[in-house]
Structures are given as C-alpha cells and as structure tokens.
Design an enzyme around this catalytic site. Structure first.
Site, PDB file in Angstrom:
ATOM      1  N   HIS B  36       0.820  -1.206   0.000  1.00 12.86           N
ATOM      2  CA  HIS B  36       0.000   0.000   0.000  1.00 12.86           C
ATOM      3  C   HIS B  36       0.858   1.262   0.000  1.00 12.86           C
ATOM      4  O   HIS B  36       0.564   2.229  -0.692  1.00 12.86           O
ATOM      5  CB  HIS B  36      -0.983   0.002   1.178  1.00 12.86           C
ATOM      6  CG  HIS B  36      -2.228  -0.770   0.885  1.00 12.86           C
ATOM      7  ND1 HIS B  36      -2.264  -2.145   0.891  1.00 12.86           N
ATOM      8  CD2 HIS B  36      -3.476  -0.376   0.523  1.00 12.86           C
ATOM      9  CE1 HIS B  36      -3.488  -2.543   0.567  1.00 12.86           C
ATOM     10  NE2 HIS B  36      -4.236  -1.499   0.345  1.00 12.86           N
ATOM     11  N   LYS B 102     -10.256  -8.162   6.599  1.00 15.66           N
ATOM     12  CA  LYS B 102     -11.060  -8.465   7.785  1.00 15.66           C
ATOM     13  C   LYS B 102     -11.066  -7.282   8.740  1.00 15.66           C
ATOM     14  O   LYS B 102     -10.124  -6.478   8.742  1.00 15.66           O
ATOM     15  CB  LYS B 102     -10.554  -9.729   8.489  1.00 15.66           C
ATOM     16  CG  LYS B 102      -9.226  -9.564   9.228  1.00 15.66           C
ATOM     17  CD  LYS B 102      -8.932 -10.794  10.048  1.00 15.66           C
ATOM     18  CE  LYS B 102      -7.490 -10.852  10.521  1.00 15.66           C
ATOM     19  NZ  LYS B 102      -7.229 -10.084  11.743  1.00 15.66           N
TER      20      LYS B 102
END
Lengths: 293, 192
Positions: B36, B102
C-alpha cells in the site's frame, strides 16, 4: 535423547501447533454455536471456522496464514542441557518454515528485511525453567499479529474509564480492550490478563495465561469468579464472531497476578484469536508424547 | 449468494449492498502494508493494469514453491484497518473496485467507495486453509525479494472466493453498525 530425535520432536510440536486446533478451543466454539442458535449467521461463521480447522488438520496446513510468533515455554531436568534444547528448537523452526507449517514471520525492524526462516533477534522466544526431576516439558504458543495488535496495557487509576486501583477497575480495563478490539483480533477471542507486575513482567504474565486450559478453574477463588463473570459480560457486548454481531465475542477469560510496586498498578490485557494455537510436549525416559492429537 | 466476475464494472459494484454474500471469480492481487505504501508513493507501473476494475486482497499468505511454480498453502485475510491511511488513494488512483480483508475500514475508505465505485468485503479471519483452496492459481508475483513473502504483491486467480460485502458504495458499513450497537452495551457494562 540425541539431538536429531529432539529436533524431530520439536518439528512435530510446531506442526501440531500450526495445524491442529486444540480440543478445549473446539469445545468452546461448539458451545458458541449452540448459544448463537441454528441458522444464525454467527453460528455459520463459527461452523466455517471449525470446518477450516478440520481441513487444516487433515491436510497438515496452517489453520491461519499468520503463523505468529513462536513462544517456547520449557521446563527441563538434569538429563537435558538448555543449549541443546534451544539449538534443536531453532533448527526445527527453520525446517518448519521450509515445510510451510510456518510463514516466514521475522522482520528486521530497522531494515524491513524478512529473515525468511523465522530466526531473528528474540525470535523464537524462549522461557526456560530448570527442574529437579529428569525429563523435558515444552509448551509452545503461536501468537498471531492481528490479535497481538489489539492487546493493551493500563495504568490505574484511569480517569477516562473511571477505573480505580481495585478489581472493579481491572474489570473495566478488560471490557475496554475487548470493546476496542471489535472484530479486528478475529473474534471470538480469548483474553489473557495480568494484574500487577512491572510493564514487562505484566505483559509476560498475561501471555502465560494462554498456556492454561480453557476449561480449568483459577485456583484463586476471587480471580476465578472474575474470570467467570467477565466471560459472561463480554459476550453481552454483541460484537460476535468476526465482529459481525452475535453472542460469542470471547471463548474465555484467564487472569494472572504479579506483585506490584506500591507506586504502580498495571493491568495488561492480551488477546488471542479463535485460531488459538498451542501444543504441549513431554519427554520422559526417551519417550515423546503430546497432550492431544 | 451473488456471483462476481473480475474485472467488474463500476455499475455492477454499485448494485451491491452491505450484507450481500458474494462469490468472486477472476484475477486479483494481494496487497498489505508495504504494497500500500508502494502504491501510494509510486505510479505502481508493474501492477497498474491488473488493479483496474479488479480487487485487492489484504493477505500475507503461506506460499509453496515447487520448481518455478508457486501455490498458496494458507491464505486468510489480514487486519485491514492498517491500510486506512492509504486505501482511499489506492481506490481512486488505480480504479480498484473491491477491497477484501477483515475487521473493516474507516471513514476515508467508505467515502472513497462511494466516490469511485468500490466495496469493502470481509472474508472470515483465520479461514486460511479453506480460502487457500479458492486460490486456484498463482499467476505472478511482484516485489518478492524486496518485501518478503507476506508483503509481496501476489497475482492470483480465484474461483468462488466467499466474502460478505460489509461496506458498500452507498455509505453503509456493518462495522459502524456493530460498533454503535456494542458501544451502548459497553457503556452499560461500565456503569453496572
């Protein structure tokens, strides 16, 4: 026991920890399924988790891809040498990584480089205790990073929580950690807490609670009562499996204690996910046995 | 169960609502912390085409190598909230249509989902062996040496990958709903 066999035993111990969900955890999750009720999405989440655990056991593959930090708790008698035990465990760790029981999980905090074999500064972690009787007892925890991130340490009194230096204050700290964790630590989790100690010994003691059986009872009646009441209360939070809502937010609460300095009152709360991985091994008179299959 | 084939259009993604159970088939890419940061700080030339109209999976797998061929042994989701400072930018810059992980994400990601046509999907945490079986092929890997196995960007083909939409492109977040509900219970417990 020769070095080769000791290493093989450690390799088997690591495989079991990574791929077999312990029976006390399975039993607690089954109780969770009953509490949630047939047809609820929380119950089906828990069933998926148990199905995954079955597949992992059959295929000898990790229950969770984050195979965690390796924490070895070792008691050894005069027929063993600490150095041999540590060498065998480290060699087995490298082989377990090559066999995909473990993900390469040791990252240099300065350079960012992954050591690729799970060895590194302080990795694996060892806690050794000498004992008078011959033999060896090793308890291994694989502690995942997601659940590690949701742990917390409190310094009482805590004005924000209105938590004083008493058990009522301790209770508030534990409720606060589990609320803040939401589904991020892979609920339903198990809470390991410690009252007292210094910052370091307190967190260590909270982790050691994960060596206990979920079905045991704390020998200290006051803590036993707190463990039981908190397990019920935390399940009233409504966070549920994976944080999607439900009655099963925790599978158990275990609380230890360490004498503290008069000036300090720490409460350390560690959290482990439902993929609560542990395996225990005993070596006596050259025979190796494991606590469960 | 709603079937989603990748690549997927903006229109199709906007039809999804929080709570929808989906089954995903197609090519996606794993990305976690190092990836990222990389995607935000560079132009991500090596993966730009792959990301367009596809999904990123927050996952650091256990990967087996046999000869030149890789396969996933264990591949459940990792905690998504660590990517919150980056995800909105990644969604906008690379036209990503889905983020799988999650634990849910925050307000910036939810906003980006609405503005750019994207959803956040939850996979069940810890379902590593089961989910690895949905990863039928590892097509390629980027930054393996630099980032290491967990952090590398693995290009994977998935079949019937199960997930639940928990943040949609209409401002709904199941994570916010549960947090609000549990907040009431939490305050009640603290006052007890």
């Amino acid at each position: 026991m020769d070095r080769g066999r000791l290493e093989e035993s450690f390799l088997d111990l690591i495989r079991r920890a990574s791929t077999v969900l312990p029976p006390d955890v399975v039993a607690a999750m089954r109780r969770g399924i009953e509490a949630e009720g047939d047809g609820t999405s929380a119950a089906s989440s828990l069933e998926l988790m148990l199905e995954n655990a079955n597949q992992a056991k059959d295929g000898k593959t990790p229950i969770c891809q984050d195979t965690g930090a390796l924490l070895f708790f070792v008691e050894y008698g005069p027929d063993f040498r600490q150095k041999d035990i540590e060498e065998a465990a480290r060699a087995a760790t490298v082989r377990a990584t090559e066999l995909y029981y473990l993900r390469p999980n040791a990252v240099d905090p300065v350079t960012g480089a992954n050591s690729k074999n799970n060895l590194g500064d302080g990795s694996p972690y060892f806690h050794f205790e000498q004992r008078d009787e011959d033999g060896l007892r090793v308890r291994l925890l694989l502690k995942g990073g997601g659940s590690e991130n949701v742990g917390a340490q409190y310094k009482l009194p805590d004005a924000g929580l209105k938590a004083g230096r008493d058990l009522a204050g301790v209770r508030k700290c534990i409720i606060d950690t589990v609320y803040n964790a939401q589904g991020k630590g892979c609920a339903p989790g198990v809470v390991g807490a410690c009252i007292g100690g210094d910052r370091g010994s307190s967190f260590a003691c909270s982790k050691q609670q994960f060596l206990r059986d979920l079905r045991d009872k704390n020998p200290d009646p006051v803590l036993a009562e707190l463990e039981e009441s908190l397990a019920k209360e935390l399940n009233e939070l409504g966070i549920g499996p994976s944080g999607f809502g439900g009655r099963t937010t925790v599978l158990g609460v275990k609380i230890g204690r360490r004498h503290r300095l008069p000036a300090c009152f720490f409460v350390s709360v560690s959290y482990t996910c439902w993929a609560y991985r542990k395996a225990f091994m005993t070596v006596e008179r050259g025979e190796v046995s494991y606590d469960w299959d | 169960m709603i079937g989603i084939k990748l690549p997927v259009s903006d229109d199709e993604i906007r039809k999804l609502k929080a709570g929808d159970e989906v089954s995903i088939t197609g090519v996606m890419i794993t990305a976690r912390d190092a990836a990222h940061k990389y995607l935000v700080e560079t132009d991500g030339e090596d993966v730009r085409d792959l990301l367009k109209d596809s999904m990123v999976y927050h996952c650091g797998p256990v990967v087996k190598k046999e000869g030149d061929k890789y396969s996933f042994v264990a591949a459940g989701p990792t905690t998504s909230i660590r990517e919150e400072p980056y995800e909105g930018t990644v969604i906008e810059k690379y036209s990503v249509r889905g983020v799988i992980g999650k634990g849910g994400m925050g307000a910036d990601t939810l906003k980006a989902c609405g503005e750019h046509g994207c959803v956040y999907l939850s996979a069940v945490g810890g379902l590593a062996t089961t989910l690895a079986r949905s990863v039928v092929e590892v097509l390629d890997v980027h930054k393996l040496e630099e980032f290491g196995v967990p952090e590398a960007m693995w290009v994977i083909r998935v079949e019937d990958f199960p997930a639940v939409v928990t943040m949609d492109s209409h401002g709904n977040s199941i994570h916010d709903d549960i947090e609000e509900l549990s907040r009431k219970n939490y305050e009640e417990l603290l006052d007890r």
